[in-house]
Design an enzyme around this catalytic site. Structure first.
Site, PDB file in Angstrom:
ATOM      1  N   HIS A  68       0.843  -1.208   0.000  1.00 33.14           N
ATOM      2  CA  HIS A  68       0.000   0.000   0.000  1.00 33.14           C
ATOM      3  C   HIS A  68       0.874   1.252   0.000  1.00 33.14           C
ATOM      4  O   HIS A  68       1.502   1.586   1.001  1.00 33.14           O
ATOM      5  CB  HIS A  68      -0.898  -0.009   1.244  1.00 33.14           C
ATOM      6  CG  HIS A  68      -1.902   1.097   1.288  1.00 33.14           C
ATOM      7  ND1 HIS A  68      -3.246   0.873   1.455  1.00 33.14           N
ATOM      8  CD2 HIS A  68      -1.770   2.445   1.205  1.00 33.14           C
ATOM      9  CE1 HIS A  68      -3.890   2.024   1.464  1.00 33.14           C
ATOM     10  NE2 HIS A  68      -3.009   3.002   1.331  1.00 33.14           N
ATOM     11  N   HIS A  70       1.165   5.392  -2.016  1.00 34.44           N
ATOM     12  CA  HIS A  70       0.608   6.381  -2.955  1.00 34.44           C
ATOM     13  C   HIS A  70       1.773   7.005  -3.702  1.00 34.44           C
ATOM     14  O   HIS A  70       2.396   7.965  -3.223  1.00 34.44           O
ATOM     15  CB  HIS A  70      -0.172   7.461  -2.201  1.00 34.44           C
ATOM     16  CG  HIS A  70      -1.395   6.943  -1.500  1.00 34.44           C
ATOM     17  ND1 HIS A  70      -2.675   7.188  -1.942  1.00 34.44           N
ATOM     18  CD2 HIS A  70      -1.517   6.154  -0.393  1.00 34.44           C
ATOM     19  CE1 HIS A  70      -3.537   6.574  -1.136  1.00 34.44           C
ATOM     20  NE2 HIS A  70      -2.853   5.949  -0.183  1.00 34.44           N
ATOM     21  N   GLN A 163      -9.873   9.782  -3.790  1.00 36.49           N
ATOM     22  CA  GLN A 163      -9.447  10.440  -2.543  1.00 36.49           C
ATOM     23  C   GLN A 163     -10.552  11.318  -1.928  1.00 36.49           C
ATOM     24  O   GLN A 163     -10.694  11.403  -0.714  1.00 36.49           O
ATOM     25  CB  GLN A 163      -8.200  11.298  -2.814  1.00 36.49           C
ATOM     26  CG  GLN A 163      -7.701  12.115  -1.628  1.00 36.49           C
ATOM     27  CD  GLN A 163      -7.066  11.270  -0.538  1.00 36.49           C
ATOM     28  OE1 GLN A 163      -5.941  10.843  -0.661  1.00 36.49           O
ATOM     29  NE2 GLN A 163      -7.801  11.040   0.536  1.00 36.49           N
ATOM     30  N   HIS A 221      -9.682   1.912   1.294  1.00 33.57           N
ATOM     31  CA  HIS A 221      -9.274   2.629   2.506  1.00 33.57           C
ATOM     32  C   HIS A 221     -10.500   2.603   3.418  1.00 33.57           C
ATOM     33  O   HIS A 221     -11.511   3.248   3.107  1.00 33.57           O
ATOM     34  CB  HIS A 221      -8.918   4.076   2.183  1.00 33.57           C
ATOM     35  CG  HIS A 221      -7.591   4.269   1.530  1.00 33.57           C
ATOM     36  ND1 HIS A 221      -7.270   3.770   0.311  1.00 33.57           N
ATOM     37  CD2 HIS A 221      -6.492   4.954   1.975  1.00 33.57           C
ATOM     38  CE1 HIS A 221      -6.030   4.121   0.006  1.00 33.57           C
ATOM     39  NE2 HIS A 221      -5.526   4.843   0.987  1.00 33.57           N
ATOM     40  N   GLU A 224     -10.308   4.609   8.268  1.00 31.56           N
ATOM     41  CA  GLU A 224      -9.021   5.173   8.693  1.00 31.56           C
ATOM     42  C   GLU A 224      -9.302   6.433   9.509  1.00 31.56           C
ATOM     43  O   GLU A 224      -9.115   7.564   9.060  1.00 31.56           O
ATOM     44  CB  GLU A 224      -8.122   5.509   7.493  1.00 31.56           C
ATOM     45  CG  GLU A 224      -6.710   5.912   7.926  1.00 31.56           C
ATOM     46  CD  GLU A 224      -5.839   6.401   6.786  1.00 31.56           C
ATOM     47  OE1 GLU A 224      -6.342   6.572   5.664  1.00 31.56           O
ATOM     48  OE2 GLU A 224      -4.642   6.653   7.038  1.00 31.56           O
ATOM     49  N   ASP A 320       2.338   3.300   2.933  1.00 32.53           N
ATOM     50  CA  ASP A 320       1.270   4.248   2.638  1.00 32.53           C
ATOM     51  C   ASP A 320       1.851   5.486   1.940  1.00 32.53           C
ATOM     52  O   ASP A 320       1.522   5.765   0.800  1.00 32.53           O
ATOM     53  CB  ASP A 320       0.489   4.643   3.895  1.00 32.53           C
ATOM     54  CG  ASP A 320      -0.876   5.225   3.580  1.00 32.53           C
ATOM     55  OD1 ASP A 320      -1.256   5.224   2.398  1.00 32.53           O
ATOM     56  OD2 ASP A 320      -1.565   5.663   4.522  1.00 32.53           O
ATOM     57  N   TRP A 326       0.964  13.641   4.066  1.00 35.91           N
ATOM     58  CA  TRP A 326       0.439  12.852   5.190  1.00 35.91           C
ATOM     59  C   TRP A 326       1.562  12.299   6.061  1.00 35.91           C
ATOM     60  O   TRP A 326       1.391  12.059   7.232  1.00 35.91           O
ATOM     61  CB  TRP A 326      -0.410  11.683   4.667  1.00 35.91           C
ATOM     62  CG  TRP A 326      -1.690  12.119   4.037  1.00 35.91           C
ATOM     63  CD1 TRP A 326      -2.842  12.452   4.682  1.00 35.91           C
ATOM     64  CD2 TRP A 326      -1.948  12.264   2.632  1.00 35.91           C
ATOM     65  NE1 TRP A 326      -3.807  12.796   3.769  1.00 35.91           N
ATOM     66  CE2 TRP A 326      -3.283  12.692   2.505  1.00 35.91           C
ATOM     67  CE3 TRP A 326      -1.187  12.072   1.472  1.00 35.91           C
ATOM     68  CZ2 TRP A 326      -3.885  12.936   1.262  1.00 35.91           C
ATOM     69  CZ3 TRP A 326      -1.781  12.310   0.245  1.00 35.91           C
ATOM     70  CH2 TRP A 326      -3.105  12.745   0.141  1.00 35.91           C
TER      71      TRP A 326
HETATM   72 FE   FE2 Z   1      -3.490   5.109   1.663  1.00 36.87          FE
END
Ligand code: FE2
Length: 425
Positions: A68, A70, A163, A221, A224, A320, A326
């Site tokens: 996982h 991005h 997203q 997702h 979360e 991630d 993030w």
């Molecule tokens: Fe993610």
């Protein structure tokens, strides 16, 4: 002098295996490679190779799997501004600004740079999400091009990820379907960020419908958030049971599962026995993102890792994010991820530590549905890594650099083990 029989022969390795097998981990093994495939494995292979590598008793492992990440946002930390609150939601706001400036070249360059960084550290299989809630689908088109461009040295799966939610704007549902037509490997979602609970439920149902219609994997997702009322995992479970998609379905994050009351959590664990869905845990980022609205005690931002593992569910791990809005840290090193999980989820028993190594290797392959192409075995593609470590525990404890990365039968990367010169006073 005998003639060369194989393109590449690796000598004197110690093979890490998932289960007891004919070749013992303690015994040295030679591995012969021809035309990108493993063609022979034995304690001693007599024929010589055109190239040979002496592994000097180091550990041979199947490659790391990044379940996982991005890649579209990787290496953008600080652009256009730093995430000061450290929350998921400020990150989404910052990304919304940054993605206005995306170009194909921008995304491709950062994605390939990140993939190289990962591959040097032994990652040869990557699942990346691509944001598809942007009108021109720039991130998605770029990552599909990257998937093609890198296929000779790393396997990249691309998941269409809305997203801003499938129902966060009037256009997003059509965009995710366009992404499926463009050839993504999987479809994702973010039900806990849809505008209403009802939209969240509807989004999960729509994801399953589209996945079946286009025959794609699912990776959502899911929950979360620290909100113990975020209960979309139950919807994923219900859809997985009814659709019988089983192991083609993954639930990423599920951090709210760590906040549910036990009565509800154990009911879910019972339902999970009727599915084969995969759980993807991202401990590096979630231990920093979650718990931000807590005073004390602060939650750890993790799903119920130990209970899911004890129940035999397939758990695998992801970074991630690598240096984005993030999570500004991150190196692409999967042993870092495993190490953090051991700490944050208290997986400190010896078998639990071994299990965390398996989560960044075999379990990740299962999550990505790699089927028969994964593993260091005769007849399989010659993808493997060599670690200067005694065993799984030692590999995670010291996190040594990966000595050799062999991809498609070729030596893709090699890294010297650092040597410290100690000057006694
Ligand atoms: Fe993610």
């Amino acid at each position: 002098m005998s003639s060369a029989s194989y393109e590449l022969v690796l000598r004197n390795g110690r093979l890490l295996q998932l289960t007891d097998a004919p070749l013992s981990e303690a015994q040295p093994v030679d591995i012969a490679i021809e035309s990108g495939q493993i063609v022979a494995m034995a304690p001693q292979i007599a024929a010589i190779g055109q190239s040979e590598l002496d592994l000097k008793g180091k550990l041979v492992s199947p490659p790391f799997v990044e379940s996982h990440v991005h890649l579209d946002s990787a290496l953008t930390a600080g652009q256009p501004r730093w995430n000061q609150s450290g929350t998921l939601f400020e990150g989404i706001e910052i990304w919304r600004e940054r993605k206005q400036d995306l170009s194909l070249e921008d995304v491709k360059e950062r994605a390939i740079q990140t993939l190289k960084q990962q591959a040097m550290q032994g990652v040869l299989y990557v699942r990346s999400h691509a944001d598809v809630s942007e009108a021109n689908l720039v991130a998605l088109k770029a990552l599909l091009e990257v998937r093609e461009q890198v296929k000779d040295w790393i396997t990249l799966q691309v998941v269409a990820f809305p997203q801003d939610g499938i129902y966060g704007s009037s256009k997003n549902e059509a965009l995710i379907e366009e992404a499926l037509k463009l050839g993504v490997d999987g479809i994702g979602g973010i039900p806990h960020y849809e505008l209403t609970r009802e939209d969240g439920v509807k989004s999960v149902h729509r994801i399953f419908e589209l996945a079946q219609q286009y025959d794609r994997l699912i990776d959502i997702h899911c929950d979360e958030i620290d909100d113990d009322n975020s209960r979309f995992l139950e919807v994923v479970i219900a859809c997985a049971i009814r659709s019988e998609l089983g192991s083609r379905v993954s639930a990423s994050h599920t951090t709210a599962f760590g906040s549910y009351n036990n009565a509800y959590a154990y009911k879910l664990l019972g339902f999970l026995r009727r599915t084969q869905i995969n759980f993807i845990v991202n401990p590096l980022i979630n231990i920093t993102l979650q718990g931000r609205t807590d005073t004390y005690p602060k939650r750890r931002g993790l799903t119920r890792v130990k209970e899911l593992w004890q129940q035999g569910m397939n758990l695998s791990l992801g970074h991630d994010c690598v240096q984005d809005c993030w999570y500004s840290l991150g190196t692409g090193n999967m042993l870092d991820v495993a190490s953090m999980l051991i700490h944050a989820a208290q997986m400190t028993g010896l078998d639990e530590i071994d299990a965390c190594y398996n989560m960044v290797t075999w379990n990740g392959a299962k999550t990505l549905n790699l089927a028969n192409q994964y593993g260091v075995e005769v007849g399989k593609p010659a993808n493997l890594i060599v670690l200067d470590a005694a065993n799984r525990f030692d590999a995670i404890r010291r996190r040594p650099p990966v000595s050799y990365v062999v991809s498609r039968g070729r030596l893709l990367a090699s890294t010297e083990t650092p040597v410290t010169q100690w000057n006694a006073p």
